[in-house]
Design a protein around this motif. Sequence first.
Motif, PDB file in Angstrom:
ATOM      1  N   TYR A 260      -2.384 -14.694 -23.505  1.00 44.81           N
ATOM      2  CA  TYR A 260      -2.082 -14.779 -24.932  1.00 44.81           C
ATOM      3  C   TYR A 260      -3.353 -15.231 -25.647  1.00 44.81           C
ATOM      4  CZ  TYR A 260       2.691 -14.575 -23.265  1.00 44.81           C
ATOM      5  OH  TYR A 260       3.851 -14.179 -22.644  1.00 44.81           O
ATOM      6  N   TYR A 261      -3.711 -14.490 -26.670  1.00 42.82           N
ATOM      7  CA  TYR A 261      -4.943 -14.768 -27.402  1.00 42.82           C
ATOM      8  C   TYR A 261      -4.652 -15.664 -28.598  1.00 42.82           C
ATOM      9  CZ  TYR A 261      -6.763 -11.121 -24.447  1.00 42.82           C
ATOM     10  OH  TYR A 261      -7.136 -10.397 -23.348  1.00 42.82           O
ATOM     11  N   THR A 262      -5.633 -16.500 -28.944  1.00 38.82           N
ATOM     12  CA  THR A 262      -5.476 -17.391 -30.089  1.00 38.82           C
ATOM     13  C   THR A 262      -6.686 -17.269 -31.019  1.00 38.82           C
ATOM     14  OG1 THR A 262      -6.651 -19.361 -29.279  1.00 38.82           O
ATOM     15  CG2 THR A 262      -4.361 -19.070 -28.526  1.00 38.82           C
ATOM     16  N   THR A 263      -6.564 -17.892 -32.160  1.00 38.25           N
ATOM     17  CA  THR A 263      -7.668 -17.968 -33.118  1.00 38.25           C
ATOM     18  C   THR A 263      -8.249 -19.382 -33.125  1.00 38.25           C
ATOM     19  OG1 THR A 263      -6.047 -18.383 -34.856  1.00 38.25           O
ATOM     20  CG2 THR A 263      -6.830 -16.109 -34.607  1.00 38.25           C
ATOM     21  N   VAL A 264      -8.107 -20.059 -31.995  1.00 37.68           N
ATOM     22  CA  VAL A 264      -8.657 -21.395 -31.802  1.00 37.68           C
ATOM     23  C   VAL A 264     -10.023 -21.249 -31.133  1.00 37.68           C
ATOM     24  CG1 VAL A 264      -8.353 -23.646 -30.717  1.00 37.68           C
ATOM     25  CG2 VAL A 264      -6.354 -22.390 -31.558  1.00 37.68           C
ATOM     26  N   ALA A 265     -11.052 -21.703 -31.831  1.00 37.31           N
ATOM     27  CA  ALA A 265     -12.417 -21.519 -31.356  1.00 37.31           C
ATOM     28  C   ALA A 265     -12.907 -22.683 -30.511  1.00 37.31           C
ATOM     29  CB  ALA A 265     -13.356 -21.336 -32.549  1.00 37.31           C
ATOM     30  N   CYS A 266     -13.822 -22.377 -29.626  1.00 35.68           N
ATOM     31  CA  CYS A 266     -14.561 -23.377 -28.865  1.00 35.68           C
ATOM     32  C   CYS A 266     -15.259 -24.304 -29.856  1.00 35.68           C
ATOM     33  CB  CYS A 266     -15.596 -22.669 -27.986  1.00 35.68           C
ATOM     34  SG  CYS A 266     -16.826 -23.754 -27.247  1.00 35.68           S
TER      35      CYS A 266
ATOM     36  N   ASP B 283      -9.815 -30.057 -32.742  1.00 34.46           N
ATOM     37  CA  ASP B 283      -8.873 -30.440 -33.792  1.00 34.46           C
ATOM     38  C   ASP B 283      -7.422 -30.459 -33.331  1.00 34.46           C
ATOM     39  OD1 ASP B 283     -11.048 -30.588 -35.538  1.00 34.46           O
ATOM     40  OD2 ASP B 283     -10.835 -28.485 -36.111  1.00 34.46           O
ATOM     41  N   LEU B 284      -7.162 -29.955 -32.133  1.00 30.38           N
ATOM     42  CA  LEU B 284      -5.788 -29.879 -31.642  1.00 30.38           C
ATOM     43  C   LEU B 284      -5.530 -31.013 -30.661  1.00 30.38           C
ATOM     44  CD1 LEU B 284      -5.447 -26.031 -31.141  1.00 30.38           C
ATOM     45  CD2 LEU B 284      -5.000 -27.394 -33.176  1.00 30.38           C
ATOM     46  N   ALA B 285      -4.468 -31.741 -30.915  1.00 32.89           N
ATOM     47  CA  ALA B 285      -4.164 -32.919 -30.104  1.00 32.89           C
ATOM     48  C   ALA B 285      -3.499 -32.559 -28.774  1.00 32.89           C
ATOM     49  CB  ALA B 285      -3.273 -33.881 -30.884  1.00 32.89           C
ATOM     50  N   HIS B 286      -2.592 -31.574 -28.759  1.00 34.70           N
ATOM     51  CA  HIS B 286      -1.936 -31.204 -27.506  1.00 34.70           C
ATOM     52  C   HIS B 286      -1.861 -29.698 -27.357  1.00 34.70           C
ATOM     53  CE1 HIS B 286       0.979 -33.039 -30.348  1.00 34.70           C
ATOM     54  NE2 HIS B 286       0.571 -34.162 -29.866  1.00 34.70           N
ATOM     55  N   GLU B 287      -1.667 -29.294 -26.116  1.00 32.06           N
ATOM     56  CA  GLU B 287      -1.653 -27.872 -25.777  1.00 32.06           C
ATOM     57  C   GLU B 287      -0.620 -27.096 -26.579  1.00 32.06           C
ATOM     58  OE1 GLU B 287      -1.464 -27.096 -21.588  1.00 32.06           O
ATOM     59  OE2 GLU B 287      -2.997 -28.597 -21.152  1.00 32.06           O
ATOM     60  N   GLY B 288       0.510 -27.705 -26.883  1.00 34.92           N
ATOM     61  CA  GLY B 288       1.564 -27.021 -27.623  1.00 34.92           C
ATOM     62  C   GLY B 288       1.120 -26.512 -28.985  1.00 34.92           C
ATOM     63  N   GLU B 289       0.123 -27.159 -29.568  1.00 34.00           N
ATOM     64  CA  GLU B 289      -0.364 -26.737 -30.884  1.00 34.00           C
ATOM     65  C   GLU B 289      -1.033 -25.361 -30.849  1.00 34.00           C
ATOM     66  OE1 GLU B 289      -1.860 -30.019 -33.628  1.00 34.00           O
ATOM     67  OE2 GLU B 289      -2.196 -30.859 -31.614  1.00 34.00           O
ATOM     68  N   TYR B 290      -1.513 -24.954 -29.698  1.00 36.41           N
ATOM     69  CA  TYR B 290      -2.156 -23.646 -29.575  1.00 36.41           C
ATOM     70  C   TYR B 290      -1.175 -22.510 -29.884  1.00 36.41           C
ATOM     71  CZ  TYR B 290      -6.364 -25.635 -27.470  1.00 36.41           C
ATOM     72  OH  TYR B 290      -7.520 -26.323 -27.245  1.00 36.41           O
ATOM     73  N   LEU B 291       0.088 -22.758 -29.628  1.00 32.38           N
ATOM     74  CA  LEU B 291       1.118 -21.723 -29.854  1.00 32.38           C
ATOM     75  C   LEU B 291       1.159 -21.290 -31.326  1.00 32.38           C
ATOM     76  CD1 LEU B 291       3.977 -23.146 -27.620  1.00 32.38           C
ATOM     77  CD2 LEU B 291       2.330 -21.339 -27.055  1.00 32.38           C
ATOM     78  N   ASP B 292       0.801 -22.200 -32.228  1.00 33.77           N
ATOM     79  CA  ASP B 292       0.805 -21.872 -33.652  1.00 33.77           C
ATOM     80  C   ASP B 292      -0.354 -20.950 -34.041  1.00 33.77           C
ATOM     81  OD1 ASP B 292       2.988 -23.561 -34.006  1.00 33.77           O
ATOM     82  OD2 ASP B 292       1.734 -25.288 -34.510  1.00 33.77           O
ATOM     83  N   HIS B 293      -1.262 -20.709 -33.120  1.00 31.74           N
ATOM     84  CA  HIS B 293      -2.461 -19.931 -33.413  1.00 31.74           C
ATOM     85  C   HIS B 293      -2.552 -18.669 -32.566  1.00 31.74           C
ATOM     86  CE1 HIS B 293      -4.014 -23.280 -35.804  1.00 31.74           C
ATOM     87  NE2 HIS B 293      -3.481 -24.053 -34.876  1.00 31.74           N
ATOM     88  N   MET B 294      -1.445 -18.273 -31.953  1.00 27.72           N
ATOM     89  CA  MET B 294      -1.442 -17.059 -31.129  1.00 27.72           C
ATOM     90  C   MET B 294      -1.512 -15.816 -32.004  1.00 27.72           C
ATOM     91  SD  MET B 294       1.202 -18.073 -28.039  1.00 27.72           S
ATOM     92  CE  MET B 294       1.850 -16.465 -28.041  1.00 27.72           C
ATOM     93  N   VAL B 295      -2.190 -14.789 -31.479  1.00 27.27           N
ATOM     94  CA  VAL B 295      -2.326 -13.515 -32.170  1.00 27.27           C
ATOM     95  C   VAL B 295      -2.098 -12.375 -31.197  1.00 27.27           C
ATOM     96  CG1 VAL B 295      -3.930 -14.366 -33.923  1.00 27.27           C
ATOM     97  CG2 VAL B 295      -4.821 -13.489 -31.780  1.00 27.27           C
ATOM     98  N   GLU B 296      -1.961 -11.195 -31.753  1.00 24.08           N
ATOM     99  CA  GLU B 296      -1.837 -10.012 -30.923  1.00 24.08           C
ATOM    100  C   GLU B 296      -3.152  -9.771 -30.200  1.00 24.08           C
ATOM    101  OE1 GLU B 296       0.954  -8.096 -30.479  1.00 24.08           O
ATOM    102  OE2 GLU B 296       1.927  -9.672 -31.655  1.00 24.08           O
ATOM    103  N   GLU B 297      -3.087  -9.150 -29.056  1.00 22.75           N
ATOM    104  CA  GLU B 297      -4.276  -8.904 -28.240  1.00 22.75           C
ATOM    105  C   GLU B 297      -5.346  -8.132 -29.004  1.00 22.75           C
ATOM    106  OE1 GLU B 297      -5.654  -6.600 -24.200  1.00 22.75           O
ATOM    107  OE2 GLU B 297      -3.559  -6.650 -24.731  1.00 22.75           O
ATOM    108  N   GLY B 298      -4.955  -7.207 -29.843  1.00 28.08           N
ATOM    109  CA  GLY B 298      -5.913  -6.354 -30.534  1.00 28.08           C
ATOM    110  C   GLY B 298      -6.636  -7.002 -31.686  1.00 28.08           C
ATOM    111  N   MET B 299      -6.663  -8.330 -31.740  1.00 27.92           N
ATOM    112  CA  MET B 299      -7.233  -9.020 -32.877  1.00 27.92           C
ATOM    113  C   MET B 299      -8.525  -8.449 -33.359  1.00 27.92           C
ATOM    114  SD  MET B 299      -8.261 -12.688 -31.398  1.00 27.92           S
ATOM    115  CE  MET B 299      -8.917 -12.911 -29.794  1.00 27.92           C
TER     116      MET B 299
END
Length: 157
Positions: free
Chosen positions: A52-58, A141-157
């Motif tokens: 699952y891809y996200t828009t959360v950057a390094c 900026d994200l405190a826990h792993e669960g927060e990444y779910l709010d930033h998921m995107v489609e693979e073809g981003m």
Amino acid sequence: MTANAKKAGIRDRFWETVPLEEMAPAEWEALCDGCGKCCMSKLIDDDTDEIYYTTVACRLFDAGTCRCGDYANRFSEVPDCVQLTPENVRTIPWLPKTCAYRLIAKGLPLCDWHPLLSGDPASVHEASMSMRGRVTAFEQDLAHEGEYLDHMVEEGM
């Protein structure tokens, strides 16, 4: 190809004739289109191995340039940063479908917007193929792993 590329000793259309393993370091680096997608966090389902891809950057990612902000020191600064090699680009499942390393490894042509073809480093952004303007958070900026779910995107981003 840009004049700077020729000055750096990069052979004309090298990606069409030179195997990944035989590319000069400057040629290898030139394959990167600067999309920044590999610098985004990915989530992998432990049960299915689905990615699952996200828009959360390094934390080192520069969202304006879509490049690493400390490329020379990235492995010491970010221990889980993955160094792409001719061997692993053939096996890393999360590389974008448009990734030049992945395409060349499979014997496919570069995308027409790739800077090596267009001669313009901004062509990846103009084609809306980069993460410019799409980053919604940084890892620090994200405190826990669960927060990444709010930033998921489609693979073809």
